[in-house]
Scaffold this motif. Structure first.
Motif, PDB file in Angstrom:
ATOM      1  N   THR A 645       0.834  -1.203   0.000  1.00  0.00           N
ATOM      2  CA  THR A 645       0.000   0.000   0.000  1.00  0.00           C
ATOM      3  C   THR A 645       0.870   1.255   0.000  1.00  0.00           C
ATOM      4  O   THR A 645       0.653   2.194  -0.790  1.00  0.00           O
ATOM      5  CB  THR A 645      -0.943   0.001   1.216  1.00  0.00           C
ATOM      6  OG1 THR A 645      -1.757  -1.163   1.174  1.00  0.00           O
ATOM      7  CG2 THR A 645      -1.817   1.233   1.232  1.00  0.00           C
ATOM      8  N   GLU A 646       1.859   1.265   0.883  1.00  0.00           N
ATOM      9  CA  GLU A 646       2.723   2.426   0.968  1.00  0.00           C
ATOM     10  C   GLU A 646       3.535   2.607  -0.322  1.00  0.00           C
ATOM     11  O   GLU A 646       3.768   3.735  -0.794  1.00  0.00           O
ATOM     12  CB  GLU A 646       3.669   2.307   2.158  1.00  0.00           C
ATOM     13  CG  GLU A 646       3.001   2.479   3.520  1.00  0.00           C
ATOM     14  CD  GLU A 646       2.215   1.261   3.963  1.00  0.00           C
ATOM     15  OE1 GLU A 646       1.425   1.340   4.909  1.00  0.00           O
ATOM     16  OE2 GLU A 646       2.392   0.173   3.319  1.00  0.00           O
ATOM     17  N   ILE A 649       1.312   4.130  -2.977  1.00  0.00           N
ATOM     18  CA  ILE A 649       0.896   5.517  -2.690  1.00  0.00           C
ATOM     19  C   ILE A 649       2.072   6.494  -2.799  1.00  0.00           C
ATOM     20  O   ILE A 649       1.962   7.546  -3.432  1.00  0.00           O
ATOM     21  CB  ILE A 649       0.241   5.594  -1.291  1.00  0.00           C
ATOM     22  CG1 ILE A 649      -1.084   4.779  -1.273  1.00  0.00           C
ATOM     23  CG2 ILE A 649      -0.024   7.031  -0.896  1.00  0.00           C
ATOM     24  CD1 ILE A 649      -1.708   4.687   0.093  1.00  0.00           C
ATOM     25  N   ASP A 650       3.177   6.101  -2.188  1.00  0.00           N
ATOM     26  CA  ASP A 650       4.337   7.002  -2.115  1.00  0.00           C
ATOM     27  C   ASP A 650       5.348   6.594  -3.190  1.00  0.00           C
ATOM     28  O   ASP A 650       5.969   5.523  -3.099  1.00  0.00           O
ATOM     29  CB  ASP A 650       4.963   6.905  -0.720  1.00  0.00           C
ATOM     30  CG  ASP A 650       6.031   7.993  -0.503  1.00  0.00           C
ATOM     31  OD1 ASP A 650       6.375   8.704  -1.482  1.00  0.00           O
ATOM     32  OD2 ASP A 650       6.484   8.086   0.655  1.00  0.00           O
ATOM     33  N   LYS A 651       5.494   7.424  -4.187  1.00  0.00           N
ATOM     34  CA  LYS A 651       6.400   7.110  -5.291  1.00  0.00           C
ATOM     35  C   LYS A 651       7.876   7.212  -4.886  1.00  0.00           C
ATOM     36  O   LYS A 651       8.746   6.738  -5.625  1.00  0.00           O
ATOM     37  CB  LYS A 651       6.133   8.031  -6.463  1.00  0.00           C
ATOM     38  CG  LYS A 651       4.756   7.834  -7.087  1.00  0.00           C
ATOM     39  CD  LYS A 651       4.557   8.751  -8.274  1.00  0.00           C
ATOM     40  CE  LYS A 651       3.174   8.547  -8.884  1.00  0.00           C
ATOM     41  NZ  LYS A 651       2.955   9.399 -10.074  1.00  0.00           N
ATOM     42  N   PRO A 678      -5.984   0.506   2.704  1.00  0.00           N
ATOM     43  CA  PRO A 678      -6.323   1.815   2.133  1.00  0.00           C
ATOM     44  C   PRO A 678      -7.826   1.992   2.007  1.00  0.00           C
ATOM     45  O   PRO A 678      -8.589   1.019   2.001  1.00  0.00           O
ATOM     46  CB  PRO A 678      -5.662   1.770   0.752  1.00  0.00           C
ATOM     47  CG  PRO A 678      -5.723   0.329   0.381  1.00  0.00           C
ATOM     48  CD  PRO A 678      -5.562  -0.454   1.651  1.00  0.00           C
ATOM     49  N   LEU A 684      -6.249   1.804  -6.053  1.00  0.00           N
ATOM     50  CA  LEU A 684      -4.819   1.755  -5.747  1.00  0.00           C
ATOM     51  C   LEU A 684      -4.126   0.643  -6.531  1.00  0.00           C
ATOM     52  O   LEU A 684      -2.978   0.805  -6.981  1.00  0.00           O
ATOM     53  CB  LEU A 684      -4.632   1.546  -4.243  1.00  0.00           C
ATOM     54  CG  LEU A 684      -3.203   1.686  -3.706  1.00  0.00           C
ATOM     55  CD1 LEU A 684      -2.662   3.097  -3.989  1.00  0.00           C
ATOM     56  CD2 LEU A 684      -3.183   1.412  -2.211  1.00  0.00           C
ATOM     57  N   SER A 687      -2.700   1.299 -10.017  1.00  0.00           N
ATOM     58  CA  SER A 687      -1.628   2.319 -10.074  1.00  0.00           C
ATOM     59  C   SER A 687      -0.617   2.000 -11.179  1.00  0.00           C
ATOM     60  O   SER A 687      -0.395   0.817 -11.523  1.00  0.00           O
ATOM     61  CB  SER A 687      -0.918   2.384  -8.717  1.00  0.00           C
ATOM     62  OG  SER A 687       0.219   3.207  -8.798  1.00  0.00           O
TER      63      SER A 687
END
Length: 790
Positions: A645-646, A649-651, A678, A684, A687
């Motif tokens: 998940t992280e 979300i965080d590129k 999430p 998500l 992505s």
């Protein structure tokens, strides 16, 4: 057409009913059959132990008919209206023997409505004819016959006892002979000679209405013909007391015998009475008919119609003869009268007189003179001859006299003719009346004959009926008096145990059969293959009964061996498919939740790691992460705080930062955890960072195992299924419904999941493929029941 994806499968399952497999379903549950049979056998033992045995008594009688004239009906046996079929008579007698009135008489006469019981160690026994007490009821028999009552007495000595209505009541001391108040006017209990044998014992007395006892007795008595159309009847009864059963049958036969004798005597008396009444009526009718005959003969002045008719006929014949003779003489006289009126002298008949001598004499003289005249004329004397003239003068004188005599005779004959004609008419009228008189007389005489024959018949039958009253025979012949075999007929020990074994076998069989009939879940690979025959089935995972749910390094457990089989099968499929991209990426999914995806993913990854391959396990079920089950013994600080998940979300987070290496049961395994849950998992997973992730890990690792969400519940797995080279689809034995397998068929048919392969999880070892019979190589064999003892 069969492809390489299903080479491990057999051909399409086309077999029908499999007897061996069906039997194996029940054989696997042999313990339940054994337990059920033992329980039922024990229940049968308890039932036999505490059930009061019943004994049978039998008697055989033959129904005799009334054809021997031993009853009043025999007086009329030659009349068809009194004849009945023997079959119907036997059926009627059966109904008489089993009638309600007979049963009530037996109950009242033998006192069956009052019972005495004494309790033994197991059950109560009835004291029939052996009770130590006698009860005299103050109320009338009609009241006692309709009373239901139950009470207990405890004999304390030969002079007194205690009395209680129910077992929980406080006993009341009573002296024998003392009046005990009851709801039905009281009773007096007196001891018998054997009362001392029951001192210290409790006796239960039960009063039952006669109607109830007689109804129960009627149900217990069986009356059947010995064979079809036989007049022999077999009477039987069952009762806990042999002597009671025998006495009931003997009394029943005796009562029936007395009843038939009374019925026959009553029938004879009524028959004789009926005959006397009919004799009197017929005698009066016969006297009336006799009087009619007398009046008829007197009125018609006849004694015997036949003889008088003959006399009339004879008289008529004589009268006709006389009439003919008179008419003949009358014609002669007329002829002579005509001759005399003529001037010539011709001879006249000499018999003209017809009994008149004067006419006869004149006729002779007239004829003689004519002859003498004619002689003179013949010899030549002329008509004027004096002699001739004298002769003619004499002839004329005689002719005149004859004329007068003939006229007088004719008058006489006319009178006679009239008299004969009148007499003939009178006789003819009597002759004409004779047939009518004879017909009427015969009608009266016929009535007289009928009445007389009935009168004589009734007189004969009256004598027979009177004689039958003194020689009445019973309506039955006792072939076998009541007897008992001596062995209980109820309960049947052999049949009870056989029935218990049958029910003990039937109960689990029925439960298993119904359960199997209503079963809608899969249980092993064979069930899955039967429903889905065009998707490769990798194998089965056994049900684990211990807390050890993860394979270890150099593990030889059944769980570890099953995953090794799956690994081998997967490698074979992997080599045969020749996937160009992501050939080492394996998605693990299922239809619904709790089918074992995370369990399978972790153990499959550990099994692959045992071969010193570089394996990455990705937790892609970000809605409901379950991969922590293998890491729950790790400290919280040792677990990675960054997951999938992280990363998505965080590129700024790299793949290397998201993946951590863990030592699980001696195996080094790289794991990319799911991370935090999430709010928008579906979006998500779509992505842009997903493709670089799989490109990178597929290049760095030998195997990438991806634990995904259930395919039917959410769309997450299908959103990035293009990155899977192979898909392992989990099903769970005794959990996955067969009907939801249609979803897996649709996914495969529409190619939504790449390289689908099926696995059956949590299979009972009794249902577990080849291991069900042979077990795993190297595993300890369980000893059988008999081997343990030998």
């Amino acid at each position: 057409m069969i492809t390489n994806d299903n080479k491990l499968n057999n051909d399409i399952d086309s077999e029908g009913f499999n007897l061996k497999k069906t039997i194996s379903i029940y054989v696997k549950q042999w313990k339940w059959f054994l337990v059920s049979i033992l329980i039922f056998l024990f229940s049968a033992f308890i039932y036999l132990r505490y059930t009061t045995p019943e004994y049978a008594a039998y008697s055989k009688i033959m129904i005799t008919s009334d054809s021997d004239g031993s009853s009043g009906a025999g007086a009329f046996k030659d009349l068809s209206i009194f004849v009945e079929k023997e079959e119907a008579a036997v059926e009627d007698e059966i109904q008489v023997i089993a009638s309600r009135s007979f049963m009530q008489n037996i109950v009242k006469s033998l006192g069956l409505n009052v019972q005495y019981f004494t309790r033994g160690r197991i059950y109560e026994s009835e004291l029939y004819k052996s009770s130590p007490i006698t009860i005299d009821f103050i109320a009338t028999d009609s009241i006692i016959s309709n009373t239901g009552y139950n009470f207990f007495i405890d004999i304390t000595s030969e002079t007194d006892f205690t009395y209680r209505v129910s077992e929980d009541d406080t006993p009341k001391k009573v002296v024998f002979g003392e009046t005990i108040p009851t709801p039905f006017e009281g009773m007096i209990i007196t001891p018998k000679s054997n009362v001392k044998n029951y001192i210290g014992k409790s006796i239960r007395v039960k009063l039952t209405p006669v109607e109830y006892v007689s109804a129960a007795l009627k149900r217990k008595i069986s009356i059947e013909p010995y064979s079809k159309s036989s007049k022999v009847l077999v009477i039987s009864i069952t009762d806990p007391v042999q002597s009671k059963a025998i006495e009931i049958l003997d009394f029943l036969i005796e009562q029936y015998n007395i009843s038939t004798l009374e019925k026959k005597n009553l029938k004879s008396i009524n028959t004789a009475k009926l005959i006397d009444e009919r004799v009197e009526l017929i005698a009066e009718d016969l006297m009336s008919v006799d009087s009619s005959i007398v009046r008829f003969k007197t009125g018609n002045k006849i004694t015997d119609v036949a003889s008088e008719a003959g006399l009339f006929m004879s008289t008529s014949a004589q009268n006709e003869q006389q009439l003919d003779e008179a008419m003949t003489q009358m014609r002669l006289l007329n002829s002579v009268s005509e001759s005399l009126n003529d001037d010539s002298f011709d001879a006249i008949p000499s018999n003209l007189g017809a009994g008149d001598p004067a006419i006869s004499a004149l006729s002779l003289k007239y004829n003689e003179l004519i002859q003498r005249r004619n002689t003179l004329l013949e010899i030549g004397a002329g008509k004027k001859n004096q002699t001739v003239v004298q002769f003619e003068q004499s002839l004329n004188d005689i002719k005149e006299d004859l004329k007068n005599s003939v006229e007088n005779s004719k008058k006489s004959f006319r009178i006679q003719l009239n008299s004969l004609e009148n007499q003939s008419n009178r006789i003819n009228s009597k002759i004409t009346a004779v047939p009518g008189q004879q017909s009427k007389l015969r009608s009266i005489e016929r009535k007289q004959g009928i009445k007389e024959s009935i009168y004589l018949y009734l007189l004969q039958k009256r004598e027979e009926a009177i004689i039958s009253q003194t020689s009445t025979s019973p309506n039955l012949k006792v072939i076998d008096s009541a007897y008992a075999i001596g062995k209980p007929v109820f309960p049947d020990t052999k049949m009870v145990y056989i029935g218990a074994m049958f029910l003990g076998f039937l109960l689990p069989f029925g439960v298993i059969y119904v359960s199997d009939l209503l079963d809608t879940k899969i249980h092993n690979k064979e069930d899955l293959k039967r429903d889905i025959n065009n998707i490769t089935i990798l194998g089965e995972i056994p049900r684990i009964k211990t807390n050890k749910v993860l394979v270890e390094r150099n593990d030889r457990s059944i769980l570890s061996e099953s995953f090794r089989i799956l690994r081998t099968n997967f490698d074979y499929i992997k080599r045969s498919r020749k996937v160009k991209e992501y050939n080492n990426v394996v998605f693990v999914t299922s239809t619904i939740n709790s089918e074992g995806k995370s369990f399978f993913s972790m153990n499959m990854a550990l099994t692959l790691a045992n071969t010193n391959k570089k394996v990455l396990l990705i937790g892609a079920d970000i809605r409901n992460p379950k991969l922590l089950m293998g890491l729950d013994n790790k400290k919280k600080d040792d677990l990675a705080q960054v997951g999938l998940t992280e990363y998505l979300i965080d590129k700024s987070i790299t793949t290397k930062e998201s993946i951590n290496t863990y030592d699980i049961n001696g195996n080094k395994l790289d794991v990319l955890l799911s991370g935090k849950v999430p709010p928008n998992p579906a979006e998500l997973l779509m992505s842009d960072r997903m493709k670089p992730l799989f490109d990178e890990v597929s290049a760095q690792y030998d195997y990438v195992i991806v634990d995904t969400a259930p395919a039917m519940l959410v769309t997450d797995t299908l959103l990035f299924s293009q990155y899977a080279g192979h898909t392992i689809y989990l099903t769970r034995a005794d959990y996955t419904e067969k009907r939801i397998l249609n979803f897996a068929k649709e996914l495969h048919a529409e190619n939504k999941l790449n390289g689908m392969m099926l696995v059956v999880n949590d299979v009972k070892q009794s249902n577990f493929g080849y291991g069900a019979k042979y077990g795993y190589y190297g595993a300890k064999k369980k000893k059988g029941f008999f081997r343990k003892w030998t």
